[in-house]
Design an enzyme around this catalytic site. Structure first.
Site, PDB file in Angstrom:
ATOM      1  N   TYR A 174       0.794  22.381 -38.193  1.00 44.81           N
ATOM      2  CA  TYR A 174       0.668  21.036 -38.377  1.00 44.81           C
ATOM      3  C   TYR A 174      -0.538  20.531 -38.024  1.00 44.81           C
ATOM      4  O   TYR A 174      -1.182  20.640 -36.745  1.00 44.81           O
ATOM      5  CB  TYR A 174       1.764  19.937 -37.757  1.00 44.81           C
ATOM      6  CG  TYR A 174       3.159  20.328 -38.116  1.00 44.81           C
ATOM      7  CD1 TYR A 174       3.899  19.766 -39.083  1.00 44.81           C
ATOM      8  CD2 TYR A 174       3.856  21.630 -37.409  1.00 44.81           C
ATOM      9  CE1 TYR A 174       5.407  19.918 -39.516  1.00 44.81           C
ATOM     10  CE2 TYR A 174       5.342  21.800 -37.872  1.00 44.81           C
ATOM     11  CZ  TYR A 174       5.812  20.996 -38.711  1.00 44.81           C
ATOM     12  OH  TYR A 174       7.144  21.374 -38.979  1.00 44.81           O
ATOM     13  N   LYS A 225       3.588  25.629 -48.765  1.00 41.16           N
ATOM     14  CA  LYS A 225       2.769  26.092 -47.333  1.00 41.16           C
ATOM     15  C   LYS A 225       2.038  27.485 -47.745  1.00 41.16           C
ATOM     16  O   LYS A 225       2.411  28.224 -48.507  1.00 41.16           O
ATOM     17  CB  LYS A 225       3.789  26.508 -46.180  1.00 41.16           C
ATOM     18  CG  LYS A 225       4.423  25.199 -45.699  1.00 41.16           C
ATOM     19  CD  LYS A 225       5.757  25.556 -44.863  1.00 41.16           C
ATOM     20  CE  LYS A 225       6.209  24.356 -44.093  1.00 41.16           C
ATOM     21  NZ  LYS A 225       6.674  23.313 -44.966  1.00 41.16           N
ATOM     22  N   HIS A 240       4.024  17.355 -43.614  1.00 45.34           N
ATOM     23  CA  HIS A 240       4.724  18.665 -43.408  1.00 45.34           C
ATOM     24  C   HIS A 240       3.669  19.462 -42.969  1.00 45.34           C
ATOM     25  O   HIS A 240       2.589  19.501 -42.983  1.00 45.34           O
ATOM     26  CB  HIS A 240       5.377  18.929 -44.762  1.00 45.34           C
ATOM     27  CG  HIS A 240       6.492  18.236 -45.276  1.00 45.34           C
ATOM     28  ND1 HIS A 240       7.727  18.175 -44.697  1.00 45.34           N
ATOM     29  CD2 HIS A 240       6.489  17.110 -46.060  1.00 45.34           C
ATOM     30  CE1 HIS A 240       8.474  17.277 -45.200  1.00 45.34           C
ATOM     31  NE2 HIS A 240       7.894  16.733 -46.096  1.00 45.34           N
TER      32      HIS A 240
END
Length: 408
Positions: free
Chosen positions: A307, A362, A315
């Protein structure tokens, strides 16, 4: 138009909440810098490259739990300090932030007002969704039975039946199984003509906070060795452990053993560079030292999540898979550890894990950690954290290639 869809300096959506988070989680680490001295002294020290700020280390106590391979911080004020200053650990009764006590208090207030909490509303929706699926499956089965009966009697295929198959727009919930159980177990109604004595109101018991903050061994050692703000106590003796004892016990906890043996922790077992604790801590320390907030990534089939600021702000942007690499392949044959991701990945596994993380926006990173050869490095160096200087890390980003979308 601005990035947030509002032109000019107007108020942004969630601005108050964002400002509160910026104040609450302003400190990225547990330590603080307090200014000392007068302005003239600060200016004079600044000319010579010195700072007049004083480093303040908070004092936090934790208990090393051998069974769960973690460190427990049981005092709520200390647990919230570690969470608000760096997002360390997680509540054992919560998803991340230790908020069990606040949820219980909120639930009691909502019950007093006759409302439901967010968790109860979610549970109710899931129950209704399951009931809709059961009613729909039951209606489809009944329609199939009618069609089969008509074909057996008249030899025709029926396209329409008397059974109405519910849809999401037309279905109305009946009494749920939980409500029916309550109705069946309810007592007969009392006669309204008889006087009813008012029962004395019972005082509500105070809710005790039974939640603790659970730190991984990597997080705990980072707070001990780097931040100098955590004292670890032994769960059996309740005595503080020295840095050398912590260094040895954290490594011994990863030794293959079927049962917990107290003598195993006290024995002088030679350490190895391929100990899982050392490999994972080196990766954790590497990214933490670069300013990232590192959290566990088991939810997305990876080792760590990175993060920029913390879970309350945005997120995770990157997902890390730790890949140990032996500098000397002979060390693997003599190793007592069965390290994961040592062998080359199969394309199916790599494609699967990459697709999972791509769907949640991601970027997958393969973090290759080179384990130093035992022949090159002297064994006494493993007796202290100075052995971490022999490791090397190399990051490889893996992206999905979608030909139909990436032509531009």
């Amino acid at each position: 138009m601005s990035r947030h869809g509002r032109k000019g300096g107007g108020a942004k959506k969630g601005g108050n909440r964002r400002n509160e988070n910026n104040i609450t989680y302003a400190c990225p680490l547990p330590i603080l810098l307090e200014p000392t001295g007068y302005k003239s002294t600060k200016a004079l020290l600044g000319l010579f490259g010195y700072s007049s700020n004083r480093i303040v280390h908070p004092h936090v106590e934790g208990i090393f739990d051998h069974a769960s391979h973690s460190v427990w911080v049981k005092k709520s004020d200390q647990a919230m300090l570690l969470w608000k200053r760096g997002f360390f650990g997680k509540g054992n009764l919560s998803r991340s932030e230790p908020s069990w006590l606040n949820r219980q208090i909120h639930q009691r207030e909502m019950q007093r007002k006759g409302g439901m909490t967010a968790e109860e509303i979610t549970a109710k929706r899931r129950e209704l969704r399951n009931q809709f699926k059961l009613d729909r499956a039951r209606a489809i089965a009944q329609a199939a039975e009618e069609a089969e009966a008509a074909f057996a009697e008249r030899g025709i295929i029926v396209t329409e039946t008397s059974v109405v198959i519910p849809s999401g727009a037309t279905w109305k919930p009946s009494s749920t199984p939980k409500d029916r159980a309550v109705e069946e177990s309810s007592e007969p109604s009392l006669n309204v003509t008889e006087p009813i004595e008012a029962e004395p109101e019972e005082e509500e018991e105070e809710i005790k906070d039974v939640e603790h903050l659970q730190l991984t061994l990597q997080e705990a050692f980072f707070l001990i060795w780097t931040m100098d703000c955590l004292t670890v106590l032994d769960s059996l003796t309740n005595e503080p452990l020295s840095l050398q004892q912590i260094w040895n016990q954290f490594q011994n906890s990863h030794l293959p053993a079927t049962t917990f043996d107290r003598t195993l922790l006290q024995a002088s077992i030679p350490n190895r560079f391929d100990n899982p604790f050392l490999i994972n801590y080196y990766v954790y320390h590497h990214y933490r030292s670069l300013g990232w907030v590192v959290k566990g990534g088991i939810k997305f089939c990876v080792d760590y999540l990175l993060y920029k600021r913390g879970p309350v702000f945005q997120h995770a942007e990157f997902a890390i898979v730790v890949c140990p690499v032996y500098e000397d392949p002979k060390d693997r044959d003599s190793s007592p550890f069965a390290l994961q991701n040592v062998d080359p990945f199969t394309w199916s596994w790599l494609s699967t894990i990459n697709r999972v993380n791509t769907q949640v926006l991601k970027t997958l990173i393969l973090c290759y950690v080179t384990i130093p050869a035992l022949e090159r490095v002297q064994m006494p160096s493993l007796e202290s954290p100075s052995c971490l200087t022999y490791y090397q890390v190399r990051d490889v980003i893996v992206r999905r290639f979608i030909p139909a979308r990436m032509r531009d």
